[in-house]
Design an enzyme around this catalytic site. Structure first.
Site, PDB file in Angstrom:
ATOM      1  N   CYS A  66       4.349   0.544  -3.230  1.00  0.00           N
ATOM      2  CA  CYS A  66       5.160   1.362  -4.150  1.00  0.00           C
ATOM      3  C   CYS A  66       5.666   0.514  -5.303  1.00  0.00           C
ATOM      4  O   CYS A  66       6.201  -0.570  -5.085  1.00  0.00           O
ATOM      5  CB  CYS A  66       6.409   1.896  -3.465  1.00  0.00           C
ATOM      6  SG  CYS A  66       6.088   2.762  -1.967  1.00  0.00           S
ATOM      7  N   SER A 106       1.038   0.370   5.341  1.00  0.00           N
ATOM      8  CA  SER A 106       0.251  -0.862   5.184  1.00  0.00           C
ATOM      9  C   SER A 106      -0.098  -1.552   6.502  1.00  0.00           C
ATOM     10  O   SER A 106      -1.179  -2.116   6.631  1.00  0.00           O
ATOM     11  CB  SER A 106       1.003  -1.844   4.282  1.00  0.00           C
ATOM     12  OG  SER A 106       2.302  -2.060   4.768  1.00  0.00           O
ATOM     13  N   ARG A 133      -3.920   1.839  -0.822  1.00  0.00           N
ATOM     14  CA  ARG A 133      -3.369   2.157  -2.142  1.00  0.00           C
ATOM     15  C   ARG A 133      -2.223   3.150  -2.032  1.00  0.00           C
ATOM     16  O   ARG A 133      -2.190   4.010  -1.143  1.00  0.00           O
ATOM     17  CB  ARG A 133      -4.466   2.732  -3.045  1.00  0.00           C
ATOM     18  CG  ARG A 133      -5.037   4.053  -2.571  1.00  0.00           C
ATOM     19  CD  ARG A 133      -6.123   4.524  -3.514  1.00  0.00           C
ATOM     20  NE  ARG A 133      -6.649   5.829  -3.170  1.00  0.00           N
ATOM     21  CZ  ARG A 133      -7.634   6.429  -3.802  1.00  0.00           C
ATOM     22  NH1 ARG A 133      -8.235   5.817  -4.817  1.00  0.00           N
ATOM     23  NH2 ARG A 133      -8.049   7.621  -3.461  1.00  0.00           N
ATOM     24  N   GLY A 134      -1.275   3.004  -2.956  1.00  0.00           N
ATOM     25  CA  GLY A 134      -0.174   3.962  -3.056  1.00  0.00           C
ATOM     26  C   GLY A 134      -0.730   5.307  -3.478  1.00  0.00           C
ATOM     27  O   GLY A 134      -1.708   5.369  -4.236  1.00  0.00           O
ATOM     28  N   GLY A 153       8.077   1.080   0.121  1.00  0.00           N
ATOM     29  CA  GLY A 153       6.714   0.882   0.621  1.00  0.00           C
ATOM     30  C   GLY A 153       6.007  -0.306  -0.009  1.00  0.00           C
ATOM     31  O   GLY A 153       6.307  -0.699  -1.142  1.00  0.00           O
ATOM     32  N   ASP A 212       5.550  16.443   1.558  1.00  0.00           N
ATOM     33  CA  ASP A 212       5.379  15.085   1.084  1.00  0.00           C
ATOM     34  C   ASP A 212       5.560  15.023  -0.430  1.00  0.00           C
ATOM     35  O   ASP A 212       4.639  15.258  -1.191  1.00  0.00           O
ATOM     36  CB  ASP A 212       3.953  14.660   1.503  1.00  0.00           C
ATOM     37  CG  ASP A 212       3.405  13.540   0.689  1.00  0.00           C
ATOM     38  OD1 ASP A 212       4.135  12.568   0.484  1.00  0.00           O
ATOM     39  OD2 ASP A 212       2.232  13.623   0.265  1.00  0.00           O
ATOM     40  N   GLY A 249      13.200   7.381   2.354  1.00  0.00           N
ATOM     41  CA  GLY A 249      12.597   6.204   1.738  1.00  0.00           C
ATOM     42  C   GLY A 249      12.209   6.469   0.297  1.00  0.00           C
ATOM     43  O   GLY A 249      11.332   7.289   0.033  1.00  0.00           O
ATOM     44  N   ALA A 288       0.585   7.284  -5.415  1.00  0.00           N
ATOM     45  CA  ALA A 288       0.877   7.528  -6.836  1.00  0.00           C
ATOM     46  C   ALA A 288       0.206   6.455  -7.694  1.00  0.00           C
ATOM     47  O   ALA A 288       0.569   6.263  -8.854  1.00  0.00           O
ATOM     48  CB  ALA A 288       2.381   7.527  -7.058  1.00  0.00           C
TER      49      ALA A 288
HETATM   50  P1  XMP Z   1       4.394   0.925   3.863  1.00  0.00           P
HETATM   51  O1  XMP Z   1       5.396  -0.100   3.442  1.00  0.00           O
HETATM   52  O2  XMP Z   1       4.397   1.159   5.348  1.00  0.00           O
HETATM   53  O3  XMP Z   1       4.882   2.270   3.175  1.00  0.00           O
HETATM   54  O4  XMP Z   1       3.040   0.626   3.348  1.00  0.00           O
HETATM   55  C1  XMP Z   1       4.236   3.513   3.338  1.00  0.00           C
HETATM   56  C2  XMP Z   1       4.970   4.558   2.524  1.00  0.00           C
HETATM   57  O5  XMP Z   1       4.925   4.252   1.134  1.00  0.00           O
HETATM   58  C3  XMP Z   1       5.159   5.446   0.389  1.00  0.00           C
HETATM   59  N1  XMP Z   1       4.172   5.532  -0.680  1.00  0.00           N
HETATM   60  C4  XMP Z   1       4.444   5.339  -1.993  1.00  0.00           C
HETATM   61  N2  XMP Z   1       5.602   5.112  -2.634  1.00  0.00           N
HETATM   62  N3  XMP Z   1       4.435   4.991  -4.696  1.00  0.00           N
HETATM   63  C5  XMP Z   1       5.596   4.952  -3.999  1.00  0.00           C
HETATM   64  O6  XMP Z   1       6.654   4.749  -4.593  1.00  0.00           O
HETATM   65  C6  XMP Z   1       3.225   5.233  -4.122  1.00  0.00           C
HETATM   66  O7  XMP Z   1       2.188   5.245  -4.772  1.00  0.00           O
HETATM   67  C7  XMP Z   1       3.247   5.409  -2.701  1.00  0.00           C
HETATM   68  N4  XMP Z   1       2.257   5.671  -1.787  1.00  0.00           N
HETATM   69  C8  XMP Z   1       2.873   5.723  -0.587  1.00  0.00           C
HETATM   70  C9  XMP Z   1       5.035   6.597   1.364  1.00  0.00           C
HETATM   71  O8  XMP Z   1       6.327   7.065   1.638  1.00  0.00           O
HETATM   72  C10 XMP Z   1       4.388   5.931   2.566  1.00  0.00           C
HETATM   73  O9  XMP Z   1       4.623   6.614   3.779  1.00  0.00           O
END
Ligand code: XMP
Length: 479
Positions: free
Chosen positions: A306, A363, A387-388, A303, A250, A299, A390
């Site tokens: 993101c 999400s 939360r992201g 997200g 990851d 991807g 990152a």
């Molecule tokens: P969804 O749209 O389903 O996306 O919420 C989940 C995916 O988002 C990615 N992810 C991140 N990408 N900054 C990013 O650029 C972040 O902080 C972050 N956190 C998660 C990851 O690939 C996840 O599976």
């Protein structure tokens, strides 16, 4: 570079699937089964994201029961991540290899503590050589007031127990359980040493439930995330020992030397299939596939949480990324997982039609009963954090894995590429999955497809103009 040389990238919302003649009469005749690596098949093409507000063992158990797969996030100690994997592997199996046990000299209080800590309803009472002496179920001690009572007095003793032999089949076990109206069948060898435990609940859930995603022993499938730095090999080994079915490398920018190196090392060390990512280009797939990846996660920046594209200026519209990566992966006989940006079931159908074997979702599963964290109520609505990984908060939490005090300079140094939010309560994973899979099956029938493979072959996308986009997505709001 000339302007004319700049290609166009498309997102899910930029296209629709052209409706085709269908001979499918009901959703029941549509199969959403999919294979994500050579050895791993799912019954629904949905994988929950390795994020600390999405997938720990509760989520992984719930989604695997629905036929999908959960990837345990890696932002915890090695021991805890391995423990989370073990919890999933234990959650159902037609046979539990190492059932929780206790000595007859322990007390009712000790038993209560072990049962509550491990969330089990019974313990096998064994001697030092693990010979079976009795069973203690929560019913045996429910009304016992004296916590100091010895278990030898509270348990059902060996002479009153029905047991099975190692190698007993699920059908034979079910017959014995039914005949004696039992919940639990200890498995003992000729020396009466405990070799396992079969419970009627597990048999019904695993052998009888067709839809759950399980390994050959009826245990739920589970994946776990690892990084490419520090203790990652120890982590990979610990997860492999815990029985993980899939390791997910990851890394936000997965097209890198360190990921290529890590794939080789992990595959050599563990023998567990590795999905690597994230990438968004054919070249990314080429490099990771050549390094030995068993699957590719696609991807960069789609997200919901993101902000990578805004912060860095880098990224690739997700439909284009999936289309080009899936085509490239095909050449190596491996599959891609479309990660991020799924906002509805239509997006899932589009991702599959573009060639993904499954989608990874964050999400849409945050804010469910099974996502980690607590609900907070605001204006009568329940919310859970999302939360992201990152984001600022996730970065800080990571530092707290090893440290209790954060240096202000460390906080200053963080450049977040994700946001912290909270999402309204969505009910259980089962409810969310039901709606998503129902939509996907219906979507597949619009392409005249009764399998995901057929969907890929049949699908034709049409690009939307601004007006077509309005016509497609701007609808009355639900009252
Ligand atoms: P969804 O749209 O389903 O996306 O919420 C989940 C995916 O988002 C990615 N992810 C991140 N990408 N900054 C990013 O650029 C972040 O902080 C972050 N956190 C998660 C990851 O690939 C996840 O599976």
């Amino acid at each position: 570079m000339e302007v004319a040389d700049i290609p166009i990238g498309l997102s899910y919302n930029d296209v629709l699937l052209v409706p085709k003649k269908s001979s499918i009469e009901s959703r029941k005749s549509v199969s959403t089964a999919t294979q994500i690596t050579k050895g791993i098949s799912l019954n629904i093409p949905i994988i929950t994201a390795n994020m600390d507000t999405v997938t720990e063992s509760n989520m992984a158990i719930a989604i695997a029961r629905e036929g999908g797969l959960g990837i345990i996030h890696r932002f915890m100690t090695v021991e805890r991540e391995a423990e989370e994997v073990k919890r999933v592997k234990r959650a159902q199996s037609y046979i539990i290899d190492n059932p929780y046990s206790i000595s007859p000299n322990a007390t009712v209080g000790d038993a209560r503590e072990i049962m509550s800590k491990n969330d089990v309803s019974g313990l096998l009472v064994v001697d030092q050589k693990r010979r079976l002496l009795g069973i203690l179920s929560d019913r045996d001690i429910r009304f016992v007031k004296d916590d100091k009572m010895l278990l030898s007095r509270a348990m059902t003793p060996r002479k009153r127990l029905v047991v099975g032999k190692p190698g007993i089949s699920p059908d034979q076990a079910l017959e014995v359980l039914d005949k004696h109206r039992l919940e639990k069948l200890p498995i003992v060898d000729s020396k009466d040493i405990v070799r396992g435990l079969i419970t009627s609940k597990d048999i019904y859930k695993n052998v009888i439930s067709e839809k759950s995603a399980k390994d050959r022993r009826g245990r739920l499938l589970v994946g776990a995330a690892i990084g490419v730095k520090g203790d990652y090999i120890d982590r990979a080994n610990a997860l492999a020992d815990a029985g993980v079915d899939l390791l997910v490398l990851d890394i936000a920018h997965g097209h890198s030397d360190s990921v290529i190196e890590a794939i080789k090392k992990i595959k050599k060390e563990t023998g567990v299939p590795v999905v690597a990512g994230n990438v968004a280009t054919k070249q990314g797939v080429d490099d990771l596939a050549r390094a030995g990846a068993d699957g590719i996660k696609v991807g960069i920046g789609p997200g919901a949480a993101c902000i990578t594209r805004t912060v860095t200026g880098a990224g690739m519209p997700q439909l284009t990324a999936v289309l080009s990566c899936a085509e490239a992966a095909d050449g190596y006989g491996i599959k891609v997982i479309a990660d991020g940006g799924i906002k509805n079931s239509g997006d899932i159908t589009k991702a599959l039609a573009a060639g993904a074997a499954a989608v990874m979702i964050g999400s849409m599963f945050a804010g469910t009963d099974e996502s980690p964290g607590y609900f907070v109520t605001r204006n009568g609505t329940k919310y859970k954090a999302y939360r992201g990984m990152a984001s600022f908060g996730a970065n800080i939490s990571r530092k707290k894995v090893d440290k209790t005090i954060i240096d202000p300079q460390e906080a200053f140094d963080i450049v977040p590429e994700g946001v912290e939010s909270s999402l309204p309560y969505k009910g259980s994973v089962k409810e969310v999955v039901y709606q998503l899979v129902g939509g996907v099956k219906s979507g597949m029938s619009y392409s005249g497809a009764s399998t995901i493979e057929q969907l890929k072959r049949n699908a034709n996308f049409i690009r939307l103009t601004a007006n077509a986009s309005k016509e497609s997505y701007e609808k009355l709001s639900q009252y």
